[in-house]
Design an enzyme around this catalytic site. Structure first.
Site, PDB file in Angstrom:
ATOM      1  N   GLU A   1       0.837  -1.209   0.000  1.00  0.00           N
ATOM      2  CA  GLU A   1       0.000   0.000   0.000  1.00  0.00           C
ATOM      3  C   GLU A   1       0.865   1.250   0.000  1.00  0.00           C
ATOM      4  OE1 GLU A   1      -0.632  -2.710   1.787  1.00  0.00           O
ATOM      5  OE2 GLU A   1      -2.509  -3.327   0.830  1.00  0.00           O
TER       6      GLU A   1
ATOM      7  N   HIS B   1     -11.809  -6.124   7.664  1.00  0.00           N
ATOM      8  CA  HIS B   1     -12.459  -5.703   6.419  1.00  0.00           C
ATOM      9  C   HIS B   1     -13.569  -4.688   6.639  1.00  0.00           C
ATOM     10  CE1 HIS B   1     -10.743  -9.727   5.722  1.00  0.00           C
ATOM     11  NE2 HIS B   1     -10.360  -9.171   4.599  1.00  0.00           N
TER      12      HIS B   1
END
Ligand SMILES: Cc1ncc(C[n+]2csc(CCOP(=O)(O)OP(=O)(O)O)c2C)c(N)n1
Length: 717
Positions: free
Chosen positions: A452, A521
């Site tokens: 990321e 999540h």
């Protein structure tokens, strides 16, 4: 001067493939006088600053450089490197010890002195420490805005390198052919995530990128063998595929020039990335406040002093290239130039406190010069956009709305790229980008390596190179490893006083799913981005708003976080009539979904739908406002409503403690105090991570019932 083809310690390294691709050493005819001038200037600047700082007690604060870093010992090799960065589309990404390089690429001596003193103008207008520098240049090599975090310089450099290929090969702009991206770092920085992330990108994508490692054996006080086993990153990377490696003595001018030259020829020739490690002495403490006591013996310091590259440069040039008197003239010229620049820098005014809040965001209002980076004003205005919704019959799901908007923008803006983990071949784990790679090709819609930090850092470099990167972070929680790059992206325009900007769009699914949650999540934590500087944060509750806000972000000049709520992607809650291919919603404009007389409910994202359902239980007494974006947020709309209703309930999915609701409540407590008939209420998650089982999830999340209860209590308060 060595005549060996590869002096000891500088044998070519790397895979056999890389070795075969090696280009012969270029017959460089370097401007050695220019290199010497530059190295001498750098040394003189270090002298001035160190001498001033030694007299702290007697020198007024405004003549002190609070963050003083000398480049002593690194200066000659960096000046040689600078001589190779000569393509108009080259970019360097540097760090606090890189002033010699900056000088060689056009930083004026006056700026080099004025900015560390914090004076007005220069590269940050007094906002950033002087060693954190930048250098825009429309027609020549640039230096990307530097950062204070070690290792953060690497991934933006990879973004610039990828943009070189995109400009040259996809957009067909020949002016980018042969350009390269150069990143500088100390041996300490090779232990950082940024280094490895950029190395992965450069080698897997065969980017035109040069890693320049200046190894002084010390990261502040930590030895190099703590950063990489044995302390030699060049040797350790010997088996890395697709990396051309050179390794040698950075105090030997001839050797440095040859090794750097070989790497540059390799990169410019299309061979892919290269890494050169040059050993250099650190002829100074780490920084002004560091006295080296405790981690370096006198003998070690003396041994390093013996390796000073400046006398070696002189011996290298005098008398073969410059006569004794020419060298003396050069020294006199440097002394004169530095003194003049010092006088001019000291005469600069202090920065204006009234302007300190400027440039957190783009400001096109007064015709200020355009920042380097992002789409130009002309490009943005050509894209235009309409705030009127088109009356289309098709109802689309949220995911489809985002896909259609991305598709349209890929069609109308050739500088737009869409990428992230699994975004290309698969079409994203949420299938939002499904089919886009097939339609637009791998250069424009692509998968990235699993980093990321790499995704966001690369986006920053691409944006500075004039592209519009639209990156996906697979789930909100996984933006955590990119925190450093996200923060630095947000402050970039401000800290360079509008010299640079990196408008990027970061799409980020998050929040609870349909009947499912978990701590990884389902995080929302959007307040973190509202708290960060310089970001716009959109949290649409439906497909039409998603289209308008996403398009506004992609045609805009500010970096944007765009939340895609998981529970809205494929459900009827998130669906809406498609509002058209040009529809835009300006940031900071809330939508009043339901008019009401007695209480205002404020929400955003998926909870908006629960609020609307709860409000329906109270006839026309409840007004529901969907903020749509929380940075900026529509204070005027909320205040006007609460002034009318006298009551407010804020509902959000993020934690109650320091959630964005607290900001709204504080605003109301101050600006609507005299109009309130009841305490402002918040319905939010009680500081608990999202649980997995639906029973637990229901217990944690605000529900229609719990929101209705709070509305009821507020109405009867
Ligand atoms: C992410 C981060 N961690 C720690 C620091 C503090 N720090 C500043 S310089 C430095 C050492 C860096 O050493 P190296 O990369 O070898 O560069 P050199 O100073 O030797 O040129 C450290 C730990 C920082 N600026 N950023």
């Amino acid at each position: 001067m060595t005549t060996l083809p590869f002096p000891r310690g500088s044998q070519p390294r790397g895979s056999s493939k890389a070795r075969k691709a090696a280009s012969p050493a270029p017959a460089t005819r370097l401007d050695w006088r220019g290199i010497a001038y530059n190295a001498l200037v750098s040394r003189a600047l270090d002298d001035v600053e160190e001498a001033t700082n030694r007299n702290k007690a007697t020198v007024p604060r405004e003549h002190l450089v609070l963050y003083q870093f000398s480049a002593r010992g690194h200066d000659v090799a960096q000046s040689i490197l600078g001589a190779f960065i000569d393509h108009p589309r080259d970019a360097a990404s540097a760090y606090y010890r890189s002033r010699p390089l900056l000088l060689s690429l056009g930083l004026t001596i006056e700026d080099a002195l004025g900015s560390p003193l914090g004076r007005a103008g220069g590269f940050s207008d007094g906002r950033d420490i002087g060693v954190v520098c930048n250098l825009p240049n429309a027609n020549g090599p640039i230096v990307l805005p530097m950062s204070g975090d070690v290792g953060s310089q690497y991934t933006p450099a990879a973004g610039w390198a990828q943009a070189i290929g995109y400009h040259a090969n996809v957009l067909g702009d020949p002016s980018w052919k042969g350009a390269m991206s150069v990143v500088l770092g100390g041996e300490g920085s090779v232990a950082t995530n940024g280094f490895w992330s950029a190395l992965t990108m450069a080698t897997t994508l065969s980017l035109p990128m040069l890693f320049y490692v200046e190894d002084n054996g010390l990261g502040i006080s930590v030895r190099g063998d703590m950063q990489t086993p044995g302390g030699d990153i060049a040797r350790n990377l010997g088996s890395f595929d697709n990396l051309f490696i050179r390794d040698g003595d950075g105090t030997d001018p001839d050797e440095s020039a040859r090794l750097v030259g070989e790497c540059v020829a390799h990169v410019r020739g299309g061979g892919g990335p290269a890494l050169v490690r040059l050993t250099v002495p650190r002829l100074c403490s780490h920084s002004g406040p560091d006295n080296q006591r405790g981690y370096r013996t006198d003998a070690e310091i003396a041994a390093d002093a013996e390796r000073d590259p400046l006398p070696r440069l002189r011996d290298h040039l005098v008398p073969a290239t410059l006569s004794e008197s020419a060298w003396k003239e050069l020294e006199a010229e440097v002394a004169r130039d530095v003194q003049q620049a010092l006088d001019a820098a000291r005469a600069r005014s202090n920065p204006d406190p009234l302007t300190v809040s400027r440039w957190l965001y783009a400001d096109d209002s007064d015709g200020s010069p355009e920042a380097f980076g992002g789409l130009s004003r002309a490009e943005r205005s050509a894209l235009g956009g309409s705030t009127s919704r088109a009356e289309t019959p098709d109802v689309v799901r949220f995911a489809e709305a985002v896909r259609r908007t991305l598709r349209r923008e890929l069609e109308v803006n050739p500088k737009l790229l869409v990428f992230g983990e699994d975004v290309g071949r698969k079409g994203g784990v949420h299938l939002v980008t499904e089919g886009l790679q097939k339609q637009f090709g791998e250069a424009r819609v692509f998968d990235t390596s699993l980093s990321e930090e790499g995704i966001i850092g690369r986006s920053v470099g691409m944006a500075i190179a004039g592209l519009m990167p639209v990156a996906e972070i697979q789930f909100r929680k996984y933006a955590d490893p990119a925190a450093e790059q996200l923060n630095n992206c947000g402050t970039l325009r401000w800290r360079t006083a509008n010299r640079f900007a990196a408008p990027i769009v970061v799409r980020m699914p998050g929040g609870f799913g349909k009947d499912v949650g978990d701590p990884w999540h389902s995080l929302s934590d959007e307040v973190r981005f509202a708290h960060a500087y310089g970001w716009q944060v959109a949290i649409p509750s439906n497909a039409a708003d998603a289209v308008g806000l996403l398009r506004a972000a992609m045609r805009g000049a500010n970096p944007t976080i765009f939340f895609e709520h998981r529970s809205l992607l494929m459900t009827s809650d998130g669906s809406a009539h498609y509002p058209g291919d040009d529809y835009v919603i300006p940031f900071g404009k809330a939508a009043t979904l339901r008019a009401g007389t007695d209480v205002t409910v404020v929400s955003w994202g998926a909870l908006v739908h629960r609020c609307v359902q709860a409000a329906a239980r109270f006839g026309d007494r409840v007004e529901v406002i969907d903020l749509r974006s929380i940075a900026p947020w529509d204070r005027d709309c909320v205040l006007a409503s609460v002034v009318r209703t006298g009551r407010c309930v804020i509902a959000h999915e993020d934690n109650i403690t320091a959630g964005f609701g607290a900001e709204i409540a504080a605003t109301l407590a101050k600006d609507a105090f005299w109009y309130l008939d009841a305490p402002v209420e918040r319905v939010a998650v009680q500081d608990i991570p999202m649980p997995y089982h639906p029973v637990l999830l229901d217990a944690v999340l605000p529900t229609v019932d719990s929101i209705a209860e709070r509305i009821d209590a507020t109405l009867s308060a």
